[in-house]
Design a protein around this motif. Structure first.
Motif, PDB file in Angstrom:
ATOM      1  N   HIS A 275       0.819  -1.210   0.000  1.00  0.00           N
ATOM      2  CA  HIS A 275       0.000   0.000   0.000  1.00  0.00           C
ATOM      3  C   HIS A 275       0.859   1.269   0.000  1.00  0.00           C
ATOM      4  O   HIS A 275       0.350   2.361   0.282  1.00  0.00           O
ATOM      5  CB  HIS A 275      -0.933  -0.012   1.206  1.00  0.00           C
ATOM      6  N   ASP A 276       2.156   1.099  -0.291  1.00  0.00           N
ATOM      7  CA  ASP A 276       3.085   2.240  -0.329  1.00  0.00           C
ATOM      8  C   ASP A 276       3.070   3.013   0.983  1.00  0.00           C
ATOM      9  O   ASP A 276       3.101   4.240   1.020  1.00  0.00           O
ATOM     10  CB  ASP A 276       2.737   3.173  -1.501  1.00  0.00           C
ATOM     11  N   ALA A 277       3.004   2.277   2.083  1.00  0.00           N
ATOM     12  CA  ALA A 277       3.013   2.863   3.418  1.00  0.00           C
ATOM     13  C   ALA A 277       4.325   2.518   4.114  1.00  0.00           C
ATOM     14  O   ALA A 277       5.134   1.742   3.599  1.00  0.00           O
ATOM     15  CB  ALA A 277       1.825   2.349   4.236  1.00  0.00           C
ATOM     16  N   VAL A 278       4.537   3.086   5.282  1.00  0.00           N
ATOM     17  CA  VAL A 278       5.749   2.825   6.051  1.00  0.00           C
ATOM     18  C   VAL A 278       5.375   2.340   7.448  1.00  0.00           C
ATOM     19  O   VAL A 278       4.242   2.506   7.903  1.00  0.00           O
ATOM     20  CB  VAL A 278       6.648   4.077   6.170  1.00  0.00           C
ATOM     21  N   VAL A 279       6.354   1.744   8.115  1.00  0.00           N
ATOM     22  CA  VAL A 279       6.206   1.318   9.503  1.00  0.00           C
ATOM     23  C   VAL A 279       7.263   2.040  10.331  1.00  0.00           C
ATOM     24  O   VAL A 279       8.452   1.994   9.998  1.00  0.00           O
ATOM     25  CB  VAL A 279       6.374  -0.206   9.649  1.00  0.00           C
ATOM     26  N   VAL A 280       6.815   2.712  11.368  1.00  0.00           N
ATOM     27  CA  VAL A 280       7.722   3.350  12.325  1.00  0.00           C
ATOM     28  C   VAL A 280       7.645   2.520  13.601  1.00  0.00           C
ATOM     29  O   VAL A 280       6.573   2.403  14.211  1.00  0.00           O
ATOM     30  CB  VAL A 280       7.328   4.810  12.604  1.00  0.00           C
ATOM     31  N   SER A 281       8.750   1.929  14.006  1.00  0.00           N
ATOM     32  CA  SER A 281       8.757   0.969  15.105  1.00  0.00           C
ATOM     33  C   SER A 281       9.476   1.528  16.327  1.00  0.00           C
ATOM     34  O   SER A 281      10.670   1.827  16.287  1.00  0.00           O
ATOM     35  CB  SER A 281       9.446  -0.326  14.651  1.00  0.00           C
ATOM     36  N   ASP A 282       8.723   1.677  17.419  1.00  0.00           N
ATOM     37  CA  ASP A 282       9.278   2.069  18.713  1.00  0.00           C
ATOM     38  C   ASP A 282       9.812   0.793  19.366  1.00  0.00           C
ATOM     39  O   ASP A 282       9.028  -0.082  19.758  1.00  0.00           O
ATOM     40  CB  ASP A 282       8.174   2.711  19.555  1.00  0.00           C
ATOM     41  N   GLU A 283      11.137   0.702  19.527  1.00  0.00           N
ATOM     42  CA  GLU A 283      11.751  -0.521  20.040  1.00  0.00           C
ATOM     43  C   GLU A 283      12.518  -0.267  21.332  1.00  0.00           C
ATOM     44  O   GLU A 283      13.515  -0.936  21.634  1.00  0.00           O
ATOM     45  CB  GLU A 283      12.617  -1.153  18.947  1.00  0.00           C
ATOM     46  N   ILE A 284      12.006   0.646  22.131  1.00  0.00           N
ATOM     47  CA  ILE A 284      12.693   1.044  23.356  1.00  0.00           C
ATOM     48  C   ILE A 284      12.761  -0.091  24.378  1.00  0.00           C
ATOM     49  O   ILE A 284      13.658  -0.132  25.213  1.00  0.00           O
ATOM     50  CB  ILE A 284      12.014   2.295  23.955  1.00  0.00           C
ATOM     51  N   HIS A 285      11.828  -1.046  24.295  1.00  0.00           N
ATOM     52  CA  HIS A 285      11.839  -2.182  25.229  1.00  0.00           C
ATOM     53  C   HIS A 285      12.611  -3.377  24.678  1.00  0.00           C
ATOM     54  O   HIS A 285      12.670  -4.419  25.336  1.00  0.00           O
ATOM     55  CB  HIS A 285      10.396  -2.598  25.561  1.00  0.00           C
ATOM     56  N   GLY A 286      13.220  -3.245  23.504  1.00  0.00           N
ATOM     57  CA  GLY A 286      13.939  -4.355  22.886  1.00  0.00           C
ATOM     58  C   GLY A 286      15.033  -4.961  23.747  1.00  0.00           C
ATOM     59  O   GLY A 286      15.178  -6.190  23.793  1.00  0.00           O
ATOM     60  N   PRO A 287      15.843  -4.152  24.452  1.00  0.00           N
ATOM     61  CA  PRO A 287      16.892  -4.748  25.282  1.00  0.00           C
ATOM     62  C   PRO A 287      16.355  -5.516  26.484  1.00  0.00           C
ATOM     63  O   PRO A 287      17.125  -6.196  27.172  1.00  0.00           O
ATOM     64  CB  PRO A 287      17.697  -3.525  25.753  1.00  0.00           C
ATOM     65  N   LEU A 288      15.045  -5.425  26.753  1.00  0.00           N
ATOM     66  CA  LEU A 288      14.458  -6.033  27.938  1.00  0.00           C
ATOM     67  C   LEU A 288      13.670  -7.299  27.628  1.00  0.00           C
ATOM     68  O   LEU A 288      12.860  -7.753  28.433  1.00  0.00           O
ATOM     69  CB  LEU A 288      13.540  -5.012  28.636  1.00  0.00           C
ATOM     70  N   VAL A 289      13.910  -7.894  26.465  1.00  0.00           N
ATOM     71  CA  VAL A 289      13.311  -9.186  26.150  1.00  0.00           C
ATOM     72  C   VAL A 289      13.988 -10.258  26.998  1.00  0.00           C
ATOM     73  O   VAL A 289      15.219 -10.295  27.112  1.00  0.00           O
ATOM     74  CB  VAL A 289      13.455  -9.499  24.653  1.00  0.00           C
ATOM     75  N   GLN A 290      13.186 -11.125  27.587  1.00  0.00           N
ATOM     76  CA  GLN A 290      13.731 -12.149  28.467  1.00  0.00           C
ATOM     77  C   GLN A 290      14.525 -13.192  27.682  1.00  0.00           C
ATOM     78  O   GLN A 290      14.188 -13.517  26.533  1.00  0.00           O
ATOM     79  CB  GLN A 290      12.602 -12.827  29.244  1.00  0.00           C
ATOM     80  N   PRO A 291      15.585 -13.735  28.267  1.00  0.00           N
ATOM     81  CA  PRO A 291      16.343 -14.804  27.617  1.00  0.00           C
ATOM     82  C   PRO A 291      15.419 -15.962  27.233  1.00  0.00           C
ATOM     83  O   PRO A 291      14.501 -16.322  27.970  1.00  0.00           O
ATOM     84  CB  PRO A 291      17.344 -15.227  28.699  1.00  0.00           C
TER      85      PRO A 291
END
Length: 386
Positions: A191-207
């Motif tokens: 659809h010629d759109a974009v995704v803006v991804s807030d990944e501020i919690h990425g370092p806090l993914v559990q092992p």
């Protein structure tokens, strides 16, 4: 290898802090709302900031304070993500980065898709950028939450121009699968759109949880996506003001390079110094200990609710230190956090602020000591018999 959980500071020390968490309510309130944590700073961060204070190093932020290089190394080491440092720009914080990217890609009045329940400032940022919010709520599968890809497809087909993604998702702690993210990218590209991804919690993914940064989900995601992230959530640096905006495609990189210079000038010097220290390998052991503490608390909350508030519904989050709890079974109305604050003296985030889907819910901050979490649940449970 067993990792000892990081220990939270005692309440008498924490109440000396001057941040929002500790200055919004009187001392008889347990603050488990805003996303600040109660742990000491990682030693490399504390030492770097202390050295800057001792030097009077409080001037303007240089053009290259080392943030790009530090994030690139961190992403490779901790997230398994190869990032080109030339395709990174810094700014003040994640939401400011989101606003500036949306402002650059939207025509006023364009619609932007969000997936509530979701971080409340998403709505404000879209409106600040001149956009209009279009909600496509998360789907509750019975076992967890997932993006409604068919709903997003329909919204984009109807003219929405962007998706503002939360990855991992706040407040549910959901980690979207690589397949889901890749499919989202295909839908947006169609659809010629974009995704803006807030990944501020990425370092806090559990092992043990498989986490995929959006730009790493597929070649299409790399072409149509923007990632905005920061060290601030994981390392409790929100007041220091530094975030990174990351791209991997020709068109998206051109958007970042076309942003006004002032966007990058807003990066705080102490934020940059702290981010470089946080993303250094020397801070990895601290982050591992934090994750162990958060794992302890996310499981403890499940036990406490089962014992004291069996009407509550809670799924252990895969990431972060925020817990989404459904209290509708208690019959306390659409906004139970109000009563909990007044009568139990526990401050939680109000569910309805995350969207209509948050009615009857609250968000707990698990970034505290087990003792504080235990007391908070016991105070709330006392309302059942009051």
């Amino acid at each position: 290898m067993t990792i000892s959980p990081l220990q939270a500071l005692p309440l008498d020390r924490l109440r000396q802090r001057s941040s929002t968490k500790w200055r919004s309510y009187p001392d008889d309130v347990l603050p488990l709302f805003v996303a600040e944590t109660d742990f000491p700073l990682a030693d490399p961060i504390r030492e770097r900031l202390q050295a800057a204070v001792d030097l009077g190093d409080t001037g303007y932020t240089p053009a290259d304070p080392g943030v790009r290089r530090a994030f690139t190394a961190f992403a490779r080491r901790r997230l398994g993500w190869e990032v080109d440092s030339a395709e990174i720009r810094t700014t003040c914080d994640v939401m400011m980065g989101v606003v500036e990217i949306l402002r650059a890609i939207l025509t006023p009045g364009d619609r932007v898709v969000i997936a509530p329940p979701v971080y409340p400032p998403f709505t404000d940022c879209i409106e600040e950028a001149g956009g209009v919010v279009q909600s496509v709520p998360l789907r509750d599968t019975g076992a967890g939450w997932e993006l409604d890809l068919d709903g997003i497809d329909a919204a984009l087909a109807d003219g929405a121009r962007a998706v503002l993604l939360c990855n991992p998702h706040n407040p549910t702690g959901t980690v979207h699968s690589r397949g889901t993210l890749a499919r989202l990218a295909e839908i947006a590209a169609a659809h010629d759109a974009v995704v803006v991804s807030d990944e501020i919690h990425g370092p806090l993914v559990q092992p043990g949880v498989d986490y995929t940064p959006f730009l790493a989900a597929s070649p299409t995601a790399a072409e149509i996506g923007f990632t905005v992230t920061s060290a601030s959530k994981a390392y409790n640096l929100a007041g220091l003001k530094c975030a990174v905006m990351v791209t991997a495609g020709e068109k998206t990189t051109a958007v970042l390079r076309g942003l006004p210079p002032e966007v990058e000038w807003r990066t705080g010097l102490f934020g940059a110094l702290a981010a470089v220290a946080a993303w250094d390998e020397a801070s990895d052991s601290w982050l591992d200990a934090l994750l162990a503490a958060l794992d302890q608390n996310r499981r403890l909350l499940a036990d406490l609710l089962a014992e004291h508030l069996p009407e509550a519904r809670y799924r252990i989050p895969d990431a972060g230190y925020l817990a989404w709890v459904d209290l509708r079974g208690l019959g306390w109305g659409d906004d139970p956090a109000g009563r909990i604050l007044r009568e139990a003296r526990v401050a939680l985030n109000r569910g309805p602020t995350f969207g209509a889907e948050g009615a009857g819910h609250v968000r707990f901050n698990l970034g505290c000591s087990p003792e504080v979490l235990r007391e908070a649940v016991q105070r709330i449970a006392a309302l059942r018999v009051a």
